[in-house]
Design an enzyme around this catalytic site. Structure first.
Site, PDB file in Angstrom:
ATOM      1  N   HIS A   1       1.059  -0.988  -0.261  1.00 13.05           N
ATOM      2  CA  HIS A   1      -0.112   0.175   0.028  1.00 13.05           C
ATOM      3  C   HIS A   1       0.838   0.916  -0.060  1.00 13.05           C
ATOM      4  O   HIS A   1       1.864   0.945   1.225  1.00 13.05           O
ATOM      5  CB  HIS A   1      -0.730   0.208   1.410  1.00 13.05           C
ATOM      6  CG  HIS A   1      -0.109   0.037   2.673  1.00 13.05           C
ATOM      7  ND1 HIS A   1       0.186  -1.105   2.815  1.00 13.05           N
ATOM      8  CD2 HIS A   1      -0.690   1.026   2.960  1.00 13.05           C
ATOM      9  CE1 HIS A   1       0.913  -0.901   4.456  1.00 13.05           C
ATOM     10  NE2 HIS A   1       0.570   0.594   4.722  1.00 13.05           N
ATOM     11  N   LEU A   2       0.885   2.333  -0.247  1.00 19.77           N
ATOM     12  CA  LEU A   2       1.269   3.383  -0.901  1.00 19.77           C
ATOM     13  C   LEU A   2       0.301   4.422  -0.003  1.00 19.77           C
ATOM     14  O   LEU A   2      -1.022   4.720  -0.454  1.00 19.77           O
ATOM     15  CB  LEU A   2       1.525   3.618  -2.755  1.00 19.77           C
ATOM     16  CG  LEU A   2       2.057   4.902  -2.402  1.00 19.77           C
ATOM     17  CD1 LEU A   2       3.309   5.034  -2.326  1.00 19.77           C
ATOM     18  CD2 LEU A   2       2.134   5.074  -4.085  1.00 19.77           C
TER      19      LEU A   2
END
Length: 151
Positions: free
Chosen positions: A99-100
């Site tokens: 996840h960014l």
């Protein structure tokens, strides 16, 4: 133990989702460091960036750029947005699923940011925070529709 992001991707857990495509969901972080703190979450369970399919890796920064533009058009991160990807447990990755983070910033926000880093997992003011996040999600969804008809 079940992965929280896999459960969100599979609609087994709720999330304030603002966009989805074949590779990613874009949602608000439930423990935001700043208002409109967004996560781009892989649909694939990929603990590390190198575990992500090449098609998803190719899409990640294109999507991040589009979401950053939408955030700015909604008034968040106009002067800066941190893009943060914690890749592995030693990098402070709390959920082993790619996840960014897109964290909108503004000049002079470091004291508030540091305080939020220290207190983000405490249950203080959760109802008020949830209401704010629902407003932010609606604003970001509307900005997305206006800017791109989707990203």
């Amino acid at each position: 133990m079940d992965c929280v992001f896999c459960a969100i991707v599979e609609d087994r857990l709720p999330a304030l989702t603002i966009h989805e495509d074949s590779h990613f969901l874009v949602l608000l972080d439930i423990y935001p460091l700043r208002p409109a703190h967004v996560l781009i979450v892989s649909r694939e369970h990929a603990p590390y960036l190198h575990d992500l399919s090449s098609a998803a890796r190719d899409r990640l920064l294109v999507l991040a750029d589009g979401i950053c533009r939408v955030m700015r058009s909604a008034g968040h991160g106009i002067s800066g947005i941190n893009l943060l990807l914690n890749d592995g447990p030693a990098s402070n990755q709390h959920v082993p699923h790619l996840h960014l983070h897109l964290i909108p910033r503004r000049k002079g926000d470091v004291p508030a940011l540091l305080w939020r880093i220290l207190t983000r997992f405490l249950p203080l003011g959760r109802k008020r925070l949830q209401a704010r996040m629902e407003r932010e999600a609606q604003l970001l969804r509307q900005s997305l529709r206006e800017a791109f008809g989707g990203v």
